[in-house]
Design a protein around this motif. Structure first.
Motif, PDB file in Angstrom:
ATOM      1  N   ASP A 118       0.841  -1.131  -0.136  1.00 52.04           N
ATOM      2  CA  ASP A 118       0.190   0.028   0.131  1.00 52.04           C
ATOM      3  C   ASP A 118       0.916   1.287   0.008  1.00 52.04           C
ATOM      4  O   ASP A 118       1.707   1.326   0.875  1.00 52.04           O
ATOM      5  CB  ASP A 118      -1.098  -0.121   1.371  1.00 52.04           C
ATOM      6  CG  ASP A 118      -1.783  -1.265   1.464  1.00 52.04           C
ATOM      7  OD1 ASP A 118      -2.645  -1.458   0.823  1.00 52.04           O
ATOM      8  OD2 ASP A 118      -1.152  -1.961   2.172  1.00 52.04           O
ATOM      9  N   LEU A 119       0.514   2.234  -1.047  1.00 51.54           N
ATOM     10  CA  LEU A 119       1.357   3.438  -0.995  1.00 51.54           C
ATOM     11  C   LEU A 119       0.307   4.415  -0.740  1.00 51.54           C
ATOM     12  O   LEU A 119      -0.807   4.409  -1.406  1.00 51.54           O
ATOM     13  CB  LEU A 119       2.158   3.778  -2.249  1.00 51.54           C
ATOM     14  CG  LEU A 119       3.495   3.161  -2.242  1.00 51.54           C
ATOM     15  CD1 LEU A 119       3.624   1.604  -2.152  1.00 51.54           C
ATOM     16  CD2 LEU A 119       4.251   3.690  -3.577  1.00 51.54           C
ATOM     17  N   TRP A 120       0.698   5.714   0.125  1.00 53.53           N
ATOM     18  CA  TRP A 120      -0.447   6.652   0.646  1.00 53.53           C
ATOM     19  C   TRP A 120       0.230   7.972   0.256  1.00 53.53           C
ATOM     20  O   TRP A 120       1.585   8.109   0.433  1.00 53.53           O
ATOM     21  CB  TRP A 120      -0.816   6.527   1.961  1.00 53.53           C
ATOM     22  CG  TRP A 120      -1.524   5.252   2.310  1.00 53.53           C
ATOM     23  CD1 TRP A 120      -1.095   3.998   2.491  1.00 53.53           C
ATOM     24  CD2 TRP A 120      -2.815   5.356   2.553  1.00 53.53           C
ATOM     25  NE1 TRP A 120      -2.083   3.267   3.069  1.00 53.53           N
ATOM     26  CE2 TRP A 120      -3.527   3.881   2.938  1.00 53.53           C
ATOM     27  CE3 TRP A 120      -3.998   6.265   2.381  1.00 53.53           C
ATOM     28  CZ2 TRP A 120      -4.577   3.595   3.002  1.00 53.53           C
ATOM     29  CZ3 TRP A 120      -5.272   5.992   2.770  1.00 53.53           C
ATOM     30  CH2 TRP A 120      -5.536   4.449   3.084  1.00 53.53           C
ATOM     31  N   VAL A 121      -0.526   9.030  -0.056  1.00 53.15           N
ATOM     32  CA  VAL A 121      -0.092  10.413   0.106  1.00 53.15           C
ATOM     33  C   VAL A 121      -1.143  11.084   0.539  1.00 53.15           C
ATOM     34  O   VAL A 121      -2.253  11.035   0.003  1.00 53.15           O
ATOM     35  CB  VAL A 121       0.422  11.085  -1.360  1.00 53.15           C
ATOM     36  CG1 VAL A 121       0.673  12.525  -1.043  1.00 53.15           C
ATOM     37  CG2 VAL A 121       1.611  10.218  -1.785  1.00 53.15           C
ATOM     38  N   SER A 122      -0.972  11.977   1.653  1.00 53.02           N
ATOM     39  CA  SER A 122      -1.890  12.708   2.104  1.00 53.02           C
ATOM     40  C   SER A 122      -1.299  14.173   2.131  1.00 53.02           C
ATOM     41  O   SER A 122      -0.023  14.396   2.477  1.00 53.02           O
ATOM     42  CB  SER A 122      -2.424  12.728   3.610  1.00 53.02           C
ATOM     43  OG  SER A 122      -2.904  11.447   3.692  1.00 53.02           O
ATOM     44  N   GLY A 123      -1.912  15.255   1.586  1.00 55.68           N
ATOM     45  CA  GLY A 123      -1.132  16.676   1.392  1.00 55.68           C
ATOM     46  C   GLY A 123      -2.336  17.709   1.539  1.00 55.68           C
ATOM     47  O   GLY A 123      -3.578  17.502   1.130  1.00 55.68           O
ATOM     48  N   SER A 124      -1.892  18.834   2.232  1.00 60.77           N
ATOM     49  CA  SER A 124      -2.922  19.842   2.333  1.00 60.77           C
ATOM     50  C   SER A 124      -2.472  21.075   1.872  1.00 60.77           C
ATOM     51  O   SER A 124      -1.275  21.361   2.042  1.00 60.77           O
ATOM     52  CB  SER A 124      -3.424  19.983   3.932  1.00 60.77           C
ATOM     53  OG  SER A 124      -4.116  18.997   4.389  1.00 60.77           O
TER      54      SER A 124
END
Length: 838
Positions: free
Chosen positions: A657-663
């Motif tokens: 699983d690869l994730w990216v969270s950005g704001s």
């Protein structure tokens, strides 16, 4: 002596006086009661007028349209009101005249529901009073009180809301309906529009003709007494009394008994009302209705399935699921029950679920989503352009558990992405998957995956700041760790790529570079100090993705959970850092209105203060460093300028699983990629070779950046162009010793050592919340690490001492260096055998 006065009169005289006084007393009481009744009646009339004075009264044509409208498909819309499409409906309804309905049906209906139907003008005051008294005495228990006319009004013109206002409107509209239409017209409409659960095909049905054809295979005119009584009883609770499940198969004998018991109640009422004789009653009561139930019909018939979901399949699917849940809760609350009460009764759950599904599809609702159509189109066009660069599409074979048949499976690298507005929680756009024809799994709102390092700021770093345990400048041990687990095995973690510095680094640097061992030491410190980390996850909406027994496992701080969050959940939690520490749950549906324009649902956000604004800002500032100096620094130049980016990526074990969270200041987007692993376990490293596709993290970063750059260029204001996060006034900068994160000073250490860190050593400046200040110079100065590791780190500041102390310290350092070398060799061997987690 003179006699007393009362002895001068006879007994009869005094008896007459007594009765005159009693008569006068009762006259006064009667007058008081009459006056009170007039007052109460006046007040009641005034109250009634107040409840209904703003109620629009339909004219005859509008009434006719409402009570005879056979088809009312529900509509889905984007946030601006533009149509997405209509919901599929399997409702089957046929309109027939009253003359084509068996008289036994009419007699059973009147006997059971409204014995005074032909004698009232729409309402029965005495019955209404009984119902009101029953409600006052017995809470929400029903005691009747609704005529057939009132039931028709409620079905076609009002909601299920339990309130005096709705009841008053029901009474007013019933009186008006009776003014316009005959009793026969009202009966005909009632029998044609009432719901009857499901037929032998599993279709939703309404109206007595479809009920007769779909349950017994006869017309409504041909129903015998037992069959008529069974169908008459169904509308009271159609999905409990229907003999069929959703697939058209007959229910179990125990479940069938609900409807059969109800039919006997109808027969009993008919007998008591002299609609049938004792002989007819006995014969019908003993009749074998089960033998008349039609068998399951599995033939396909798409005449009632006008599929409008082809253009937006994932959006349609998500809105359909969310709307059904909202209406399910609405129906339960309207009946004065709690969700917990209903969920304890499987029959009740099934009944409300099916009623909600029918209402959602067939009541002409308008379901307004939060989704921006242009944003949604842009996001889904981007995934079409990029998904083949994630990795190869694999073909496999799977055996269907129900049929036992083998079927071919195509398995691409999937994606789920959700874009939300920080301060409202509105889902502006999302990606449910790469190809609906290949897989209908919703990867945005339903699929749960291991979050990897994406969990670090939420579970460990922000709570540590909030609790005053660590700050950005706090040193954390980046040293070898060996922890015994609950099952007796030992956990020997390392940083990604087995790079352990064997030193102490700041929390800011540890988060920026997503280092594992410092995070583990910090999380362990939270547990040691009794911090309720689970409560933070619950407030952040992440508790469903982590089981209660996982919080004591330090590997959880690296995302080591067997379940994990959905993409929507992680996006909502991450947005908290850009929202002054307030968690606002993401949502997909703005409102639901009925066919008359009445709002039956309007979303209301309920912010939860998880972290202080100081903690939220400081954590966001640390996440800025991910882009400027940390794991995302190679991509800094690729992001659009003018936005205050805060980013965290994550990789689960073995690159599954690869994730990216950005704001930015205004929006947050979380994205996940990985295989569904349907036929066998696959990952994004070995099964999607870096030699062909590039490093997994780089693939995902390139895609996430393309999405955010394209959208922010089109919607600069929405995304917060040229805006920066507001630093709270209470957040302040302080200078600390770079090595120790403390103020300068002298202090004592173990084994008789002493240290002096003077003010001319290297200093750095970092952020602190509220009243927090740098700790004084002390031993130990860091979180985690063994005594010899701490002594080694402070060697440059140790003061000369006696020879015994020197010899002891040198021996400690020598042993430490030897053990460090052994650990390095063991660590490398472990790395050769297993991939590491980011």
């Amino acid at each position: 002596m003179k006699k007393t006065a009362w002895k001068n009169h006879s007994f009869t005289f005094y008896l007459n006086v007594f009765f005159k006084a009693l008569k006068r007393f009762f006259s006064i009481i009667l007058i008081i009661l009459l006056v009170s009744l007039l007052i109460v009646t006046g007040i009641g009339a005034g109250y009634f007028v107040g409840l209904v004075e703003d109620t629009p009264i339909p004219d005859k044509q509008e009434f006719a349209s409402a009570i005879n409208n056979m088809e009312e498909k529900s509509t889905l819309t984007f946030n601006n009101g533009d149509d997405i499409g209509t919901l599929r409906t399997d409702l089957v309804r046929t309109n027939i005249p009253l003359s084509d309905i068996s008289p036994k049906v009419v007699e059973g209906l009147i006997s059971t529901e409204d014995e005074n139907f032909f004698n009232h003008s729409g309402v029965v005051p005495a019955a209404i009073m009984r119902a009101l008294i029953s409600q006052v005495i017995g809470g929400n228990q029903s005691s009747g009180g609704s005529t057939i006319t009132q039931q028709l009004v409620k079905q076609r013109l009002l909601t299920n809301e339990v309130s005096m206002e709705r009841k008053a409107k029901e009474i007013l509209l019933s009186l008006r309906l009776e003014y316009f239409f005959s009793k026969e017209q009202i009966l005909e409409s009632y029998l044609n529009v009432s719901p009857y659960g499901r037929n032998h095909k599993g279709e939703n049905i309404a109206g007595i003709e479809e009920a007769a054809q779909g349950v017994f295979g006869v017309s409504a005119k041909e129903l015998n007494l037992a069959q008529a009584a069974y169908l008459v009883g169904m509308p009271q609770n159609p999905y409990s009394y229907t003999p069929y499940n959703q697939d058209g198969a007959l229910k179990s004998d125990d479940e069938l008994d609900y409807g059969l018991t109800r039919s006997r109640e109808v027969l009993n009422r008919m007998y008591l009302e002299d609609m049938i004789s004792k002989a007819e009653y006995d014969e019908a009561k003993d009749y074998d209705l089960k033998a008349d139930f039609l068998g399951q019909d599995t033939s396909e018939d798409d005449d009632n399935n006008d599929d409008t979901s082809e253009d937006y399949p994932f959006l349609y699917q998500a809105l359909e699921k969310e709307a059904s849940e909202i209406i399910y809760n609405h129906l339960i609350e309207a009946d004065g029950l709690s969700i917990n009460e209903v969920n304890q009764d499987e029959e009740l759950v099934n009944s409300y679920r099916q009623e909600a599904d029918s209402m959602m599809r067939n009541n002409g609702l308008t379901i307004q989503s939060t989704v921006d159509g242009d944003i949604y189109d842009t996001m889904n066009q981007t995934i079409n352009d990029y998904y083949q660069s994630f990795g190869p599409v694999y073909s496999g074979n799977e055996t269907d558990d129900e049929t036992g048949e083998s079927q071919d499976i195509k398995e691409p690298v999937q994606n789920g992405s959700v874009l939300i507005e920080n301060h409202t929680g509105r889902v502006l756009g999302f990606i449910g998957g790469v190809d609906f024809d290949m897989s209908q799994v919703d990867h945005a709102f339903s699929s749960r995956r291991s979050p990897g390092s994406s969990l670090k700021p939420l579970l460990t770093y922000a709570p540590a700041i909030e609790e005053g345990i660590a700050f950005p400048s706090t040193p954390l041990a980046d040293t070898y760790m060996r922890a015994k687990q609950a099952d007796g095995s030992y956990y020997e973690p390392s940083n990604f790529g087995v790079n352990i510095s064997h030193d102490f680094i700041t929390a800011r640097e540890a988060l920026a570079h997503s280092l594992n061992n410092p995070t583990l030491y910090l999380y362990n410190e939270l547990l040691k100090q009794g911090v309720d980390v689970q409560s933070y996850m619950k407030k952040l909406g992440l508790n469903q993705g982590i089981s209660d027994d996982e919080y004591e496992n330090i590997a959880l701080s690296l995302g080591g959970t067997s379940t994990g969050p959905t993409v929507e959940e992680l996006a909502g939690a991450f947005a908290t850092f850009s929202n002054d520490g307030q968690y606002i749950a993401p949502y997909l549906i703005e409102s639901i209105t009925d066919s008359n324009g009445q709002v039956i649902y309007k979303h209301e956000s309920k912010p939860v203060q998880v972290f202080s604004p100081d903690t939220a800002y400081i954590t966001s500032d640390m996440l800025r460093d991910v882009v400027t100096d940390g794991t995302w620094s190679p991509y800094q130049g690729q992001l659009n300028d003018g936005y205050d980016w805060a980013v965290k990526s994550g990789t689960s074990e073995d690159f599954r699983d690869l994730w990216v969270s950005g704001s930015t200041t205004n929006v947050t987007m979380t994205s996940w990629i990985g295989y569904d692993n349907i036929t066998e376990s696959r990952n994004l490293y070995d099964d999607a070779s870096p030699d062909t596709y590039g490093q997994p993290g780089a693939r995902h970063a390139k895609y996430w950046i393309a999405l955010m750059n394209d959208l922010s260029a089109q919607y600069p204001d929405m995304f917060g162009a040229n805006e920066t996060r507001r630093q709270p006034e209470s957040v302040h900068e302080e200078s600390v010793v770079t090595k120790t994160g403390t103020k300068p000073g002298a202090f004592q250490g173990p084994y008789g050592t002493s240290y002096d860190i003077s003010s001319n050593v290297e200093m750095t400046t970092d952020l602190f919340p509220g009243d927090a200040n740098p700790p004084k110079a002390q031993f130990p100065f860091a979180i985690g690490g063994k005594v010899d590791e701490l002594i080694d780190a402070l060697e440059d500041y140790r003061q000369s001492g006696n020879s015994d102390t020197e010899n002891t310290v040198q021996q400690i350092l020598s042993d430490y260096q030897k053990r460090r070398q052994e650990n390095e060799e063991a660590r490398q061997a472990l790395y050769d055998a297993n991939s590491q987690t980011d």
